[in-house]
Design a protein around this motif. Structure first.
Motif, short mmCIF file in Angstrom:
data_model
loop_
_atom_site.label_atom_id
_atom_site.label_comp_id
_atom_site.label_asym_id
_atom_site.label_seq_id
_atom_site.Cartn_x
_atom_site.Cartn_y
_atom_site.Cartn_z
N HIS A 1 52.90 22.34 50.63
CA HIS A 1 54.25 22.85 50.35
C HIS A 1 54.41 24.29 50.85
O HIS A 1 55.52 24.70 51.17
CB HIS A 1 54.57 22.75 48.85
CG HIS A 1 53.79 23.69 47.99
ND1 HIS A 1 52.46 23.50 47.69
CD2 HIS A 1 54.14 24.83 47.33
CE1 HIS A 1 52.03 24.47 46.90
NE2 HIS A 1 53.04 25.29 46.67
N ASP B 1 56.34 24.55 43.04
CA ASP B 1 57.64 24.02 43.42
C ASP B 1 57.92 24.38 44.88
O ASP B 1 58.10 25.56 45.22
CB ASP B 1 58.72 24.60 42.50
CG ASP B 1 60.11 24.03 42.79
OD1 ASP B 1 60.32 23.47 43.88
OD2 ASP B 1 60.99 24.15 41.92
N ALA B 2 57.96 23.38 45.75
CA ALA B 2 58.14 23.62 47.18
C ALA B 2 59.45 24.34 47.46
O ALA B 2 59.52 25.23 48.31
CB ALA B 2 58.07 22.31 47.95
N GLU B 3 60.52 23.96 46.75
CA GLU B 3 61.82 24.57 47.00
C GLU B 3 61.83 26.04 46.58
O GLU B 3 62.44 26.89 47.25
CB GLU B 3 62.92 23.81 46.26
CG GLU B 3 64.33 24.30 46.55
CD GLU B 3 64.67 24.33 48.04
OE1 GLU B 3 65.40 25.25 48.46
OE2 GLU B 3 64.21 23.43 48.78
N ALA B 4 61.15 26.35 45.48
CA ALA B 4 61.08 27.75 45.04
C ALA B 4 60.33 28.60 46.06
O ALA B 4 60.73 29.73 46.36
CB ALA B 4 60.39 27.83 43.67
N ARG C 1 60.07 27.94 49.28
CA ARG C 1 60.92 28.05 50.48
C ARG C 1 62.02 29.09 50.27
O ARG C 1 62.32 29.88 51.17
CB ARG C 1 61.53 26.68 50.80
CG ARG C 1 62.39 26.70 52.07
CD ARG C 1 62.90 25.32 52.42
NE ARG C 1 61.83 24.45 52.90
CZ ARG C 1 61.28 23.47 52.19
NH1 ARG C 1 61.70 23.24 50.96
NH2 ARG C 1 60.31 22.73 52.69
N ARG C 2 62.62 29.12 49.09
CA ARG C 2 63.68 30.10 48.82
C ARG C 2 63.16 31.53 48.93
O ARG C 2 63.81 32.40 49.51
CB ARG C 2 64.28 29.88 47.42
CG ARG C 2 65.28 28.74 47.34
CD ARG C 2 66.14 28.87 46.08
NE ARG C 2 65.31 28.91 44.87
CZ ARG C 2 64.96 27.85 44.17
NH1 ARG C 2 65.33 26.65 44.55
NH2 ARG C 2 64.23 27.99 43.06
N THR D 1 62.28 32.35 52.68
CA THR D 1 63.50 32.46 53.48
C THR D 1 64.24 33.75 53.17
O THR D 1 64.72 34.45 54.06
CB THR D 1 64.41 31.25 53.25
OG1 THR D 1 63.72 30.06 53.62
CG2 THR D 1 65.69 31.36 54.07
N ASP E 1 54.93 23.93 54.76
CA ASP E 1 56.32 23.53 55.05
C ASP E 1 57.27 24.72 54.94
O ASP E 1 58.17 24.89 55.76
CB ASP E 1 56.76 22.42 54.09
CG ASP E 1 56.05 21.10 54.36
OD1 ASP E 1 55.46 20.96 55.46
OD2 ASP E 1 56.06 20.22 53.48
N ALA E 2 57.05 25.53 53.90
CA ALA E 2 57.91 26.70 53.72
C ALA E 2 57.71 27.72 54.84
O ALA E 2 58.66 28.37 55.28
CB ALA E 2 57.64 27.34 52.36
N SER F 1 59.70 26.76 57.84
CA SER F 1 61.10 27.17 57.68
C SER F 1 61.26 28.67 57.87
O SER F 1 62.23 29.14 58.46
CB SER F 1 61.61 26.77 56.28
OG SER F 1 61.58 25.37 56.11
#
Length: 345
Positions: free
Chosen positions: A213, A177-180, A182-183, A186, A216-217, A220
């Motif tokens: 993914h 999960d890319a968003e996981a 990134r979280r 970050t 990308d993270a 960020s």
């Protein structure tokens, strides 16, 4: 017999509460409990239960999150020498109790205080890091991860826990999960757990930077780290009474080539400041060569270059302000620098 009852002439009161609730069969035998008694106590409906192979939970019912972690470490730790029970030692007790084993992955990040990770009891598995040549396999809720070089663990709630960069790499390796991802990355920087560079280095060593993914993270992460470092730099100039520089500029020779971008520049003193927020990746040597070439070129022109890292700004801001102030004061004793054109970046 309860979990608080001394088991033999070698009582358990020298152990912590969780150490009295979870013990290996070897530890129980060293306290005078024979194998037959262990088997009897762990019968169906009995007062004890087998938590993991060779690891006994000395009460009925579900284990707590702390007991699961302790059990995982006992299962994965290298066995002590025959006749020497694993007991807490002075100074670094986890090194004695859990030799060659540490918590990593999501469980480690939760212990480090991350808010983006699940509670310990909701984790399907606990990752434990051990040396590559250890003969041990994953079982039950324990997933064994191997490494050729164990990092130095950090003690968190008395447990040996992998440093944040390594724990992040082990956690990210399991996430799609890319968003996981990134979280987590970050929060590592925003929560002041570590700087971006060691995280990217750990991801690179784990060969995770080929995953889109994750890349990308990382972008960020680096942007977040730079923004935080720049904010600290502004605060350093303000709080320690340094002269105001011109911020985020490019330098050029009149009618000549571009000399490079700078985070801050004091034209009257010919002092340049650059934040080193490079993220180490496969091309780190090329990036360093480019940076070093720019610095040498500026210094040949009589411009003093002050090099700061985000970690230095975070941990020793007052000392870094003194470095900058010394460079500014020393300009009075230097020959005038070459004339350069200062442009907004």
């Amino acid at each position: 017999m309860t979990h608080n009852t001394p088991l033999s002439p070698r009582p358990l009161r020298h152990l912590s509460d969780v150490h009295r609730r979870v013990l290996t069969t070897a530890q129980l035998r060293s306290h005078g409990v024979p194998a037959a008694e262990i088997t009897e106590q762990c019968r169906a409906g009995g007062p004890w239960q087998q938590l993991l192979p060779g690891v006994i939970l000395l009460h009925p019912g579900a284990p707590t999150g702390e007991e699961r972690l302790h059990g995982a470490l006992l299962f994965a730790a290298r066995e002590p020498a025959p006749g020497v029970p694993a007991q807490p030692g002075a100074g670094s007790p986890h090194r004695t109790v859990y030799p060659e084993a540490m918590i990593t992955g999501l469980a480690a990040l939760t212990l480090h205080g991350f808010s983006a990770t699940p509670p310990l009891l909701s984790l399907d598995h606990v990752d434990v890091l051990v040396p590559r040549l250890r003969r041990i396999r994953s079982t039950s809720y324990v997933r064994v991860l191997r490494t050729s070089a164990l990092p130095t663990p950090e003690a968190v709630t008395g447990l040996p826990v992998a440093p944040v960069p390594r724990a992040l790499a082990d956690a990210v390796a399991d996430l799609t999960d890319a968003e996981a991802v990134r979280r987590l990355l970050t929060e590592a920087v925003r929560g002041h757990h570590c700087e971006p560079a060691p995280v990217v280095r750990a991801l690179n060593e784990a060969k995770l930077l080929s995953r889109p993914h994750v890349v990308d993270a990382v972008d960020s992460l680096v942007a977040e780290g730079r923004a935080i470092a720049e904010d600290r730099l502004y605060r350093m100039v303000r709080e320690y009474g340094l002269p105001d520089p011109v911020w985020n500029v490019d330098l050029r020779l009149p009618g000549g080539p571009h000399l490079g971008g700078l985070d801050a520049y004091w034209p009257e003193q010919a002092v340049a400041l650059e934040l080193d927020t490079r993220a180490p990746r496969q091309d780190e040597d090329a990036l360093w060569s480019e940076y070093a070439g720019k610095r040498e070129h500026l210094e040949r022109l009589g411009i003093t270059v002050v090099h700061l890292t985000p970690k230095k700004l975070r941990d020793t801001m007052e000392q870094q302000a003194a470095v900058v102030r010394t460079a500014l004061m020393a300009s009075e004793d230097r020959d005038p620098a070459a004339h350069v054109v200062v442009l907004p970046r």
